[in-house]
Design a protein around this motif. Structure first.
Motif, PDB file in Angstrom:
ATOM      1  N   MET A 241     -13.217  31.498  44.763  1.00 55.09           N
ATOM      2  CA  MET A 241     -13.099  31.285  43.336  1.00 55.09           C
ATOM      3  C   MET A 241     -13.699  32.489  42.620  1.00 55.09           C
ATOM      4  N   ASN A 242     -13.124  32.843  41.497  1.00 53.46           N
ATOM      5  CA  ASN A 242     -13.587  33.976  40.707  1.00 53.46           C
ATOM      6  C   ASN A 242     -14.387  33.495  39.507  1.00 53.46           C
ATOM      7  N   THR A 243     -15.491  34.181  39.243  1.00 52.24           N
ATOM      8  CA  THR A 243     -16.354  33.902  38.109  1.00 52.24           C
ATOM      9  C   THR A 243     -16.611  35.227  37.405  1.00 52.24           C
ATOM     10  N   SER A 244     -16.751  35.188  36.088  1.00 50.01           N
ATOM     11  CA  SER A 244     -17.026  36.429  35.374  1.00 50.01           C
ATOM     12  C   SER A 244     -18.143  36.246  34.359  1.00 50.01           C
ATOM     13  N   LEU A 245     -18.930  37.294  34.213  1.00 51.25           N
ATOM     14  CA  LEU A 245     -19.940  37.391  33.170  1.00 51.25           C
ATOM     15  C   LEU A 245     -19.651  38.683  32.432  1.00 51.25           C
ATOM     16  N   LEU A 246     -19.239  38.542  31.185  1.00 56.08           N
ATOM     17  CA  LEU A 246     -18.795  39.675  30.380  1.00 56.08           C
ATOM     18  C   LEU A 246     -19.750  39.843  29.209  1.00 56.08           C
ATOM     19  N   ILE A 247     -20.339  41.030  29.084  1.00 55.21           N
ATOM     20  CA  ILE A 247     -21.369  41.282  28.082  1.00 55.21           C
ATOM     21  C   ILE A 247     -20.951  42.465  27.221  1.00 55.21           C
ATOM     22  N   GLY A 248     -20.977  42.265  25.919  1.00 50.93           N
ATOM     23  CA  GLY A 248     -20.682  43.337  24.969  1.00 50.93           C
ATOM     24  C   GLY A 248     -21.749  43.389  23.899  1.00 50.93           C
ATOM     25  N   VAL A 249     -22.542  44.453  23.903  1.00 50.71           N
ATOM     26  CA  VAL A 249     -23.599  44.603  22.891  1.00 50.71           C
ATOM     27  C   VAL A 249     -23.200  45.754  21.976  1.00 50.71           C
ATOM     28  N   GLU A 250     -22.674  45.374  20.844  1.00 51.34           N
ATOM     29  CA  GLU A 250     -22.230  46.354  19.850  1.00 51.34           C
ATOM     30  C   GLU A 250     -23.321  46.577  18.803  1.00 51.34           C
TER      31      GLU A 250
ATOM     32  N   LEU B  17      -5.040  36.299  34.305  1.00 51.91           N
ATOM     33  CA  LEU B  17      -5.039  36.351  35.774  1.00 51.91           C
ATOM     34  C   LEU B  17      -5.438  35.026  36.397  1.00 51.91           C
ATOM     35  N   GLY B  18      -5.658  34.026  35.547  1.00 52.91           N
ATOM     36  CA  GLY B  18      -5.930  32.689  36.060  1.00 52.91           C
ATOM     37  C   GLY B  18      -7.389  32.301  36.149  1.00 52.91           C
ATOM     38  N   ILE B  19      -8.284  33.115  35.629  1.00 54.03           N
ATOM     39  CA  ILE B  19      -9.692  32.739  35.615  1.00 54.03           C
ATOM     40  C   ILE B  19      -9.922  31.874  34.389  1.00 54.03           C
ATOM     41  N   GLY B  20     -10.157  30.593  34.620  1.00 49.32           N
ATOM     42  CA  GLY B  20     -10.274  29.618  33.542  1.00 49.32           C
ATOM     43  C   GLY B  20     -11.482  29.861  32.662  1.00 49.32           C
ATOM     44  N   GLU B  21     -11.455  29.265  31.485  1.00 52.77           N
ATOM     45  CA  GLU B  21     -12.514  29.459  30.497  1.00 52.77           C
ATOM     46  C   GLU B  21     -13.887  29.073  31.042  1.00 52.77           C
TER      47      GLU B  21
ATOM     48  N   VAL C 293     -26.984  35.449  34.571  1.00 43.41           N
ATOM     49  CA  VAL C 293     -26.810  36.129  35.862  1.00 43.41           C
ATOM     50  C   VAL C 293     -27.304  35.219  36.980  1.00 43.41           C
ATOM     51  N   ARG C 294     -28.498  34.665  36.816  1.00 42.67           N
ATOM     52  CA  ARG C 294     -29.043  33.763  37.850  1.00 42.67           C
ATOM     53  C   ARG C 294     -28.129  32.560  38.054  1.00 42.67           C
ATOM     54  N   GLN C 295     -27.635  31.957  36.957  1.00 41.96           N
ATOM     55  CA  GLN C 295     -26.753  30.794  37.069  1.00 41.96           C
ATOM     56  C   GLN C 295     -25.455  31.157  37.773  1.00 41.96           C
ATOM     57  N   ALA C 296     -24.888  32.305  37.429  1.00 44.14           N
ATOM     58  CA  ALA C 296     -23.629  32.730  38.049  1.00 44.14           C
ATOM     59  C   ALA C 296     -23.814  32.937  39.547  1.00 44.14           C
ATOM     60  N   ILE C 297     -24.899  33.585  39.930  1.00 44.59           N
ATOM     61  CA  ILE C 297     -25.148  33.840  41.352  1.00 44.59           C
ATOM     62  C   ILE C 297     -25.343  32.533  42.108  1.00 44.59           C
ATOM     63  N   ARG C 298     -26.080  31.596  41.515  1.00 46.87           N
ATOM     64  CA  ARG C 298     -26.289  30.296  42.181  1.00 46.87           C
ATOM     65  C   ARG C 298     -24.984  29.528  42.360  1.00 46.87           C
ATOM     66  N   SER C 299     -24.007  29.768  41.485  1.00 42.12           N
ATOM     67  CA  SER C 299     -22.752  29.018  41.554  1.00 42.12           C
ATOM     68  C   SER C 299     -21.783  29.569  42.598  1.00 42.12           C
TER      69      SER C 299
ATOM     70  N   SER D 214     -20.161  30.813  46.181  1.00 42.71           N
ATOM     71  CA  SER D 214     -20.179  30.569  47.621  1.00 42.71           C
ATOM     72  C   SER D 214     -19.845  31.896  48.303  1.00 42.71           C
ATOM     73  N   ALA D 215     -19.852  31.908  49.609  1.00 47.72           N
ATOM     74  CA  ALA D 215     -19.658  33.156  50.366  1.00 47.72           C
ATOM     75  C   ALA D 215     -18.323  33.842  50.073  1.00 47.72           C
ATOM     76  N   ASP D 216     -17.287  33.076  49.746  1.00 54.30           N
ATOM     77  CA  ASP D 216     -15.967  33.655  49.521  1.00 54.30           C
ATOM     78  C   ASP D 216     -15.654  33.919  48.049  1.00 54.30           C
ATOM     79  N   ASP D 217     -16.600  33.679  47.158  1.00 60.62           N
ATOM     80  CA  ASP D 217     -16.375  33.855  45.724  1.00 60.62           C
ATOM     81  C   ASP D 217     -16.579  35.310  45.307  1.00 60.62           C
ATOM     82  N   THR D 218     -16.016  35.629  44.148  1.00 57.15           N
ATOM     83  CA  THR D 218     -16.176  36.950  43.556  1.00 57.15           C
ATOM     84  C   THR D 218     -16.759  36.800  42.166  1.00 57.15           C
ATOM     85  N   LEU D 219     -17.776  37.604  41.866  1.00 59.20           N
ATOM     86  CA  LEU D 219     -18.357  37.643  40.532  1.00 59.20           C
ATOM     87  C   LEU D 219     -17.967  38.961  39.889  1.00 59.20           C
ATOM     88  N   TYR D 220     -17.297  38.873  38.758  1.00 59.76           N
ATOM     89  CA  TYR D 220     -16.964  40.049  37.971  1.00 59.76           C
ATOM     90  C   TYR D 220     -18.013  40.176  36.879  1.00 59.76           C
TER      91      TYR D 220
END
Length: 112
Positions: free
Chosen positions: A1-10, A37-41, A61-67, A69-75
């Motif tokens: 499963m894919n997870t993303s954390l997107l940060i924009g500091v303008e 690409l199918g990564i849900g909200e 970041v900590r929450q994303a990493i805890r979520s 599994s070995a086959d997941d990807t974090l963007y």
């Protein structure tokens, strides 16, 4: 499963730190592309400007990493200021203070 954390500091709370034009728009644009690409909200965490404080970013970041599994990807995407001090890299946050940069920014060695 894919997870993303997107940060924009303008925009920064400290008026001495100059803005980063289009950082928020870039993070939102990548969120839209990941949606196509199918990564849900629920798996797209978008933090822009005042949402991107040091405390919130580190927590997400900590929450994303805890979520994961070995086959997941974090963007992880960041648009904003970065800097180095004594050979260490840092990312700034909305609440970064120019007078206390190291303590109010995120160290890359912690992040990576």
């Amino acid at each position: 499963m894919n997870t993303s954390l997107l940060i924009g500091v303008e925009e920064y709370a400290d008026p001495q730190i100059r803005a980063v034009p289009f950082a928020g728009a870039d993070a939102r644009g990548l969120a839209a592309a990941l949606a196509q690409l199918g990564i849900g909200e629920a798996k797209r965490d978008l933090l822009v400007d005042a949402q991107a404080t040091k405390t919130i970013v580190e927590s997400r970041v900590r929450q994303a990493i805890r979520s994961l599994s070995a086959d997941d990807t974090l963007y992880l995407y960041y648009a904003g200021h970065g800097y180095s001090k004594d050979g260490r890299g840092f990312l700034t946050c909305h609440d970064t203070q120019l007078a206390d940069l190291e303590a109010t920014s995120i160290a890359l060695d912690w992040l990576l």
